[in-house]
Design a protein around this motif. Structure first.
Motif, mmCIF file in Angstrom:
data_model
loop_
_atom_site.group_PDB
_atom_site.id
_atom_site.type_symbol
_atom_site.label_atom_id
_atom_site.label_comp_id
_atom_site.label_asym_id
_atom_site.label_seq_id
_atom_site.Cartn_x
_atom_site.Cartn_y
_atom_site.Cartn_z
ATOM 1 N N LEU A 164 -2.095 -15.338 24.596
ATOM 2 C CA LEU A 164 -3.397 -15.936 24.313
ATOM 3 C C LEU A 164 -4.517 -15.259 25.095
ATOM 4 O O LEU A 164 -5.611 -15.026 24.562
ATOM 5 C CB LEU A 164 -3.368 -17.432 24.636
ATOM 6 N N VAL A 165 -4.266 -14.916 26.352
ATOM 7 C CA VAL A 165 -5.290 -14.275 27.180
ATOM 8 C C VAL A 165 -5.626 -12.888 26.631
ATOM 9 O O VAL A 165 -6.791 -12.474 26.631
ATOM 10 C CB VAL A 165 -4.831 -14.182 28.647
ATOM 11 N N ALA A 166 -4.608 -12.173 26.141
ATOM 12 C CA ALA A 166 -4.848 -10.862 25.551
ATOM 13 C C ALA A 166 -5.720 -10.984 24.305
ATOM 14 O O ALA A 166 -6.650 -10.192 24.093
ATOM 15 C CB ALA A 166 -3.525 -10.187 25.207
ATOM 16 N N VAL A 167 -5.437 -11.986 23.479
ATOM 17 C CA VAL A 167 -6.245 -12.207 22.270
ATOM 18 C C VAL A 167 -7.677 -12.582 22.652
ATOM 19 O O VAL A 167 -8.639 -12.154 22.007
ATOM 20 C CB VAL A 167 -5.601 -13.287 21.376
ATOM 21 N N GLN A 168 -7.832 -13.375 23.717
ATOM 22 C CA GLN A 168 -9.169 -13.722 24.206
ATOM 23 C C GLN A 168 -9.948 -12.462 24.546
ATOM 24 O O GLN A 168 -11.126 -12.320 24.180
ATOM 25 C CB GLN A 168 -9.064 -14.610 25.447
ATOM 26 N N GLU A 169 -9.318 -11.532 25.232
ATOM 27 C CA GLU A 169 -9.979 -10.278 25.606
ATOM 28 C C GLU A 169 -10.344 -9.456 24.377
ATOM 29 O O GLU A 169 -11.436 -8.889 24.296
ATOM 30 C CB GLU A 169 -9.055 -9.460 26.526
ATOM 31 N N LEU A 170 -9.436 -9.401 23.422
ATOM 32 C CA LEU A 170 -9.686 -8.621 22.208
ATOM 33 C C LEU A 170 -10.855 -9.186 21.406
ATOM 34 O O LEU A 170 -11.650 -8.439 20.824
ATOM 35 C CB LEU A 170 -8.433 -8.582 21.336
ATOM 36 N N LEU A 171 -10.971 -10.509 21.381
ATOM 37 C CA LEU A 171 -12.053 -11.159 20.632
ATOM 38 C C LEU A 171 -13.373 -11.182 21.402
ATOM 39 O O LEU A 171 -14.429 -11.424 20.819
ATOM 40 C CB LEU A 171 -11.657 -12.584 20.255
ATOM 41 N N GLY A 172 -13.309 -10.983 22.717
ATOM 42 C CA GLY A 172 -14.524 -11.028 23.522
ATOM 43 C C GLY A 172 -15.017 -12.432 23.781
ATOM 44 O O GLY A 172 -16.211 -12.653 23.951
ATOM 45 N N HIS A 173 -14.091 -13.403 23.820
ATOM 46 C CA HIS A 173 -14.471 -14.786 24.106
ATOM 47 C C HIS A 173 -14.649 -14.974 25.612
ATOM 48 O O HIS A 173 -13.772 -14.618 26.391
ATOM 49 C CB HIS A 173 -13.395 -15.761 23.620
ATOM 50 N N ALA A 174 -15.763 -15.566 26.000
ATOM 51 C CA ALA A 174 -15.999 -15.841 27.419
ATOM 52 C C ALA A 174 -15.112 -16.984 27.899
ATOM 53 O O ALA A 174 -14.675 -17.002 29.048
ATOM 54 C CB ALA A 174 -17.467 -16.171 27.652
#
Length: 304
Positions: A255-265
């Motif tokens: 989930l954290v990797a996907v957060q980084e890929l999407l650019g979610h703060a």
């Protein structure tokens, strides 16, 4: 208050790096606010006045999400006024907004994505451009504004990476897969030179007259190929971003990797895709678990 609003909007552009779409939305909301309190200075407006104004918006049948955005604009204006000492007290700070329901985003199955990506005719300049655009959206998880603003100088093919500029001009670097790179390479070498002119700049995706591709043109591309693929869903360019995230999580991505890929703060923004993933898991369980398929269970006679 007119001058204060203009200063605040300018600060959003220059200091916060807000997108033009966001600034325009805030400007519309604050113009309405200004008209409602015509002739009054901001330091004369109380929290009760603001609450009454929000009730007025509700009675005009404005949606909860629109009222929440209006309140966000008002709160921002008051914070700015307090910051530059135009007011002594922030009357908007204590006001809570309406509860808004956050719908699950429309997503595509992997099969539907592949069906859409197979539709463009790569033998034509515009068809190859469309295919590259769709592959780029799905391959990077980019917002449409990020894709349209991407330039050739943002590409790092030797490392298979792309630089994107998100909300507030926040920069992130994301990987893109081999298939998307191959299609993009063909477009840049074979089609883009035929579309480009002095108006093109370094932008990757161009319209048929050489201008950088516009937002509505991007929407039309997506809708065109959804129809050709016989997909009856309310699909937008953002649906490719939703599908990108959902398919990664379904495949086991962190989930954290996907957060980084999407650019979610905030990771809570990314967590909405785990709900979609859970829906998929539940549907799979109900379809394939032996104890769920009750209609196929043999009837066992009861002992008397």
């Amino acid at each position: 208050m007119q001058e204060l609003i203009e200063l605040y909007l300018e600060s959003l552009r220059l200091e916060k790096g807000a997108s033009e779409n966001s600034v325009e939305a805030y400007e519309r909301d604050l113009r309405r606010f200004l008209n409602n309190f015509s002739g009054r200075s901001i330091d004369s407006i109380t929290s009760l006045d603001i609450t009454d104004y929000l009730i007025k918006l509700q009675k005009s049948h404005l949606s909860a999400s629109s009222i929440a955005r209006n309140l966000s604009a008002i709160k921002g204006l008051f914070r700015y006024a307090r910051k530059i000492k135009a007011i002594d007290k922030d009357e908007a700070a204590i006001i809570g907004g309406p509860k808004t329901f956050r719908p699950l985003p429309e997503t595509l199955t992997i099969e539907q994505v592949f069906a859409i990506l197979s539709q463009p005719d790569s033998k034509t300049d515009l068809g190859l451009r469309d295919k590259a655009f769709l592959e780029f959206l799905y391959g990077t998880g980019a917002r449409i504004s990020e894709a349209l603003n991407c330039k050739r100088s943002d590409l790092m093919p030797e490392m298979a990476l792309v630089r994107l500029f998100g909300k507030g001009r926040k920069e992130r670097v994301v990987p893109m897969g081999k298939v998307a790179w191959q299609v993009l390479k063909e477009y840049l070498e074979l089609s883009r030179p035929h579309l480009a002119n002095q108006k093109s700049g370094d932008f990757i995706f161009l319209g048929n007259r050489g201008n950088p591709l516009k937002r509505m043109a991007g929407w039309r591309i997506v809708r065109k190929y959804c129809l050709l693929a016989n997909i009856d869903k309310d699909i937008s360019p953002h649906s490719f971003r939703h599908s990108f995230a959902t398919h990664l999580l379904m495949g086991g991505a962190d989930l954290v990797a996907v957060q980084e890929l999407l650019g979610h703060a905030d990771i809570s923004t990314t967590e909405i895709y785990t709900h979609l993933d859970k829906d998929f898991v539940i549907s799979e369980h109900r379809e394939f678990h032996p104890r769920e398929r009750w209609e196929q269970r043999p009837r066992i006679p009861r002992k008397r």
